[in-house]
Design a protein around this motif. Structure first.
Motif, PDB file in Angstrom:
ATOM      1  N   VAL A   8      -4.767   5.537   8.745  1.00 29.56           N
ATOM      2  CA  VAL A   8      -4.833   4.673   7.564  1.00 29.56           C
ATOM      3  C   VAL A   8      -4.095   3.354   7.839  1.00 29.56           C
TER       4      VAL A   8
ATOM      5  N   TYR B 264       0.857  -1.192   0.000  1.00 35.44           N
ATOM      6  CA  TYR B 264       0.000   0.000   0.000  1.00 35.44           C
ATOM      7  C   TYR B 264       0.890   1.238   0.000  1.00 35.44           C
TER       8      TYR B 264
ATOM      9  N   ASP C 247      -5.596   7.385  -0.102  1.00 33.94           N
ATOM     10  CA  ASP C 247      -5.463   8.771   0.350  1.00 33.94           C
ATOM     11  C   ASP C 247      -5.368   8.780   1.875  1.00 33.94           C
ATOM     12  N   ASP C 248      -4.845   9.886   2.428  1.00 26.60           N
ATOM     13  CA  ASP C 248      -4.696   9.933   3.883  1.00 26.60           C
ATOM     14  C   ASP C 248      -5.983  10.318   4.603  1.00 26.60           C
TER      15      ASP C 248
ATOM     16  N   ALA D 180      -2.157   9.679   8.478  1.00 24.29           N
ATOM     17  CA  ALA D 180      -1.440   8.519   7.942  1.00 24.29           C
ATOM     18  C   ALA D 180      -1.452   7.369   8.942  1.00 24.29           C
TER      19      ALA D 180
ATOM     20  N   VAL E  68       0.890   5.533   0.585  1.00 23.53           N
ATOM     21  CA  VAL E  68       0.187   6.703   1.107  1.00 23.53           C
ATOM     22  C   VAL E  68       1.139   7.883   1.030  1.00 23.53           C
TER      23      VAL E  68
ATOM     24  N   LEU F 241       5.165   4.926   2.779  1.00 18.77           N
ATOM     25  CA  LEU F 241       4.736   6.291   3.086  1.00 18.77           C
ATOM     26  C   LEU F 241       5.747   7.286   2.528  1.00 18.77           C
TER      27      LEU F 241
ATOM     28  N   SER G  15       1.504  11.718   2.289  1.00 21.17           N
ATOM     29  CA  SER G  15       0.835  12.605   3.242  1.00 21.17           C
ATOM     30  C   SER G  15       1.843  13.403   4.064  1.00 21.17           C
TER      31      SER G  15
END
Length: 537
Positions: A245, A232, A361-362, A242, A234, A263, A236
């Protein structure tokens, strides 16, 4: 020549014909008069308007039907109500004319009439004719005075038109202010989030063990490239968002140890975000934190958005506060030029070893196991997304400028839109079809903002046109940040998206949906407790 002798019978004949005509006319008039009398006798007496009846006695009728009274064209009550309506308009006009004394007299009489009607309605009785006659007469006298003051219909209409235009302008001004202040509130950095970043950084500086873990690399680098795991990504600059999530995804996963989160943040938040995810455990998930500034290949010579940011007109458009006042403020939000917002178009280059990822999305919260997304067949398409064209608002023509020949020539205006926020990406198909190159092509042609105005979704619609596999709506439920959502959709939804300005970490967030997000925030954590107390609100 012989003359014709006089015919002595002719005058007698003319007299006889004249008498016949007289009798015929007289008889016709008689018959007509008889018909008129008979027709008047057939008329019901109740049809005669009560206003013509002699006013001299009072009558009280039990079980008065006020509705019937109001609807009757001959009702005294209706006459008073009509006078009140006219008088109210005259009050406004007389105030505009600075005739406050006359306005006060009208207002006083209006209150008296309203009191009479209210009393009759409450008691269920009809007003006496004396009361009605007095009220109607007094109000009629004031309306007559208004006519003397030239408050006639034409003047009233002109003044009311002016008032309407003035109120319309005020409404537009207040609406613009509301939009502007709402946008400012949505873009604010809550002091709790600011506190969180500072305290995490201070803890990292004080704790040598955390620094050592960060420098040694706590996570196994092989996992970051293992395509048998669930990856995944993300992007942010919000540590708490974050964290929600990541936390919600791992808590609801059947195999959290197979989850890898990638991230990316900015340099300002990099140290605190990296320390936060190193100091806290997320059920064995692997978490990588990078900063966008380390991607040196993302520069103005390669990225159209960064190149446009160097242009003075673009800077004025987004940052000066001047520019085209006809463009709504939300279209000129500088966040749309943030590289964190545009990194989604460079995922294959950021993670060259990966074959499939799920982009989040965050401002989402995951409430079910979503590992099944990695097994969905995209049928040769680049991306899986939930379409949003159940209503006309979410079709292409609402996002793009179809008066531009380039847009009109290449895209169907009624094509279905879809949403960023939860998307499955097949990076092999992406690389093969050069989606990033397509994105660059359209972004470069929108340097003057004539193809679209708002955000990353319009260029996404163009870049992925014809390359999107529609997913079941249960995978991505939208609208929790701006509208009411069907509770059954929320209950069955795998990913809930707070798209819109009303984010759950803001005070302006919708209270009824905050709980779904806050349940994944551990307010008992010492650092969170110091910054937020026992709750975000």
């Amino acid at each position: 020549m012989r003359r014709r002798p006089f015919d002595l019978r002719r005058p007698a004949r003319r007299r006889w014909l004249s008498s016949v005509w007289v009798w015929l006319v007289t008889g016709g008039l008689g018959v007509l008069l008889l018909l008129v009398v008979l027709s008047r006798e057939k008329l019901p007496r109740s049809a005669q308007p009560p206003i013509r009846q002699k006013l001299g006695h009072s009558s009280i009728i039990e079980d008065l039907n006020v509705t019937d009274e109001m609807l009757s064209p001959y009702s005294f009550t209706r006459q008073i109500v009509d006078q009140i309506s006219l008088a109210k308009a005259l009050v406004v006009i007389s105030k505009d004319d600075n005739n406050f004394q006359f306005a006060a007299e009208l207002a006083s009489q209006i209150r008296k009439c309203q009191a009479l009607l209210s009393s009759a309605a409450t008691k269920g009785t009809q007003l006496t004719t004396i009361e009605m006659e007095a009220a109607i007469r007094d109000m009629a006298f004031l309306i007559y005075q208004a006519q003397k003051l030239q408050y006639d219909s034409a003047t009233m209409i002109m003044k009311m038109k002016g008032q309407f235009r003035s109120l319309t302008d005020k409404l537009k001004s207040e609406t613009d202010k509301s939009t502007k202040y709402g946008q400012i509130a949505a873009e604010e950095l809550p002091k709790g989030l600011y506190c969180l970043g500072i305290r995490i950084t201070m803890e990292w500086l004080r704790n040598s063990n955390v620094q050592r873990e960060l420098s040694e690399g706590k996570h196994v680098s092989e996992k970051l490239r293992d395509n048998s795991l669930y990856h995944y990504c993300v992007f942010s600059d919000n540590i708490l968002a974050a964290s929600v999530v990541v936390n919600s995804t791992t808590i609801n996963s059947r195999h959290p140890d197979m989850i890898v989160f990638h991230l990316v943040t900015d340099e300002v938040n990099y140290a605190s975000m990296r320390a936060w995810f190193s100091m806290n455990s997320f059920r064995g998930a692997t978490i990588e934190v990078q900063k966008v500034e380390d991607f040196t290949w993302l520069n103005a010579s390669y990225v159209p958005v960064l190149k446009q940011l160097q242009d003075s007109e673009t800077q004025n458009y987004y940052f000066s506060g001047s520019g085209d006042n006809r463009t709504p403020i939300k279209f000129r939000n500088p966040k749309y030029l943030s590289m964190l917002n545009h990194l989604r178009f460079y995922i294959p280059e950021i993670y060259p070893a990966l074959q499939k990822v799920v982009f989040l999305d965050d401002d989402v919260v995951v409430q079910k196991d979503i590992s099944e997304l990695f097994t969905i067949n995209l049928n040769g398409n680049v991306m899986g997304a939930v379409e949003t064209c159940m209503e006309t608002f979410h079709r292409f023509h609402k996002y793009l400028n179809y008066s531009h020949p380039l847009i009109r020539a290449h895209f169907d205006p009624d094509a279905c839109g879809w949403a960023f926020g939860m998307n499955v990406m097949d990076l092999r198909e992406w690389r093969e079809k050069n989606v990033t190159g397509i994105y660059h092509y359209w972004q470069e042609r929108n340097a003057d903002h004539t193809l679209w105005k708002l955000g990353t979704l319009p260029p996404g619609l163009l870049a992925f046109y014809g390359l999107v596999e529609n997913l079941d709506t249960k995978w991505h439920v939208l609208g929790l940040g701006y509208t009411n959502v069907d509770p059954s959709q929320i209950k069955n939804g795998a990913v809930l998206h707070y798209n819109g300005n009303l984010k759950p970490w803001l005070k302006i967030g919708m209270e009824k949906y905050k709980g779904l997000w806050e349940q994944y925030v551990d307010y008992s954590h010492p650092t969170l407790e110091q910054c937020f107390g026992h709750g975000y609100s």
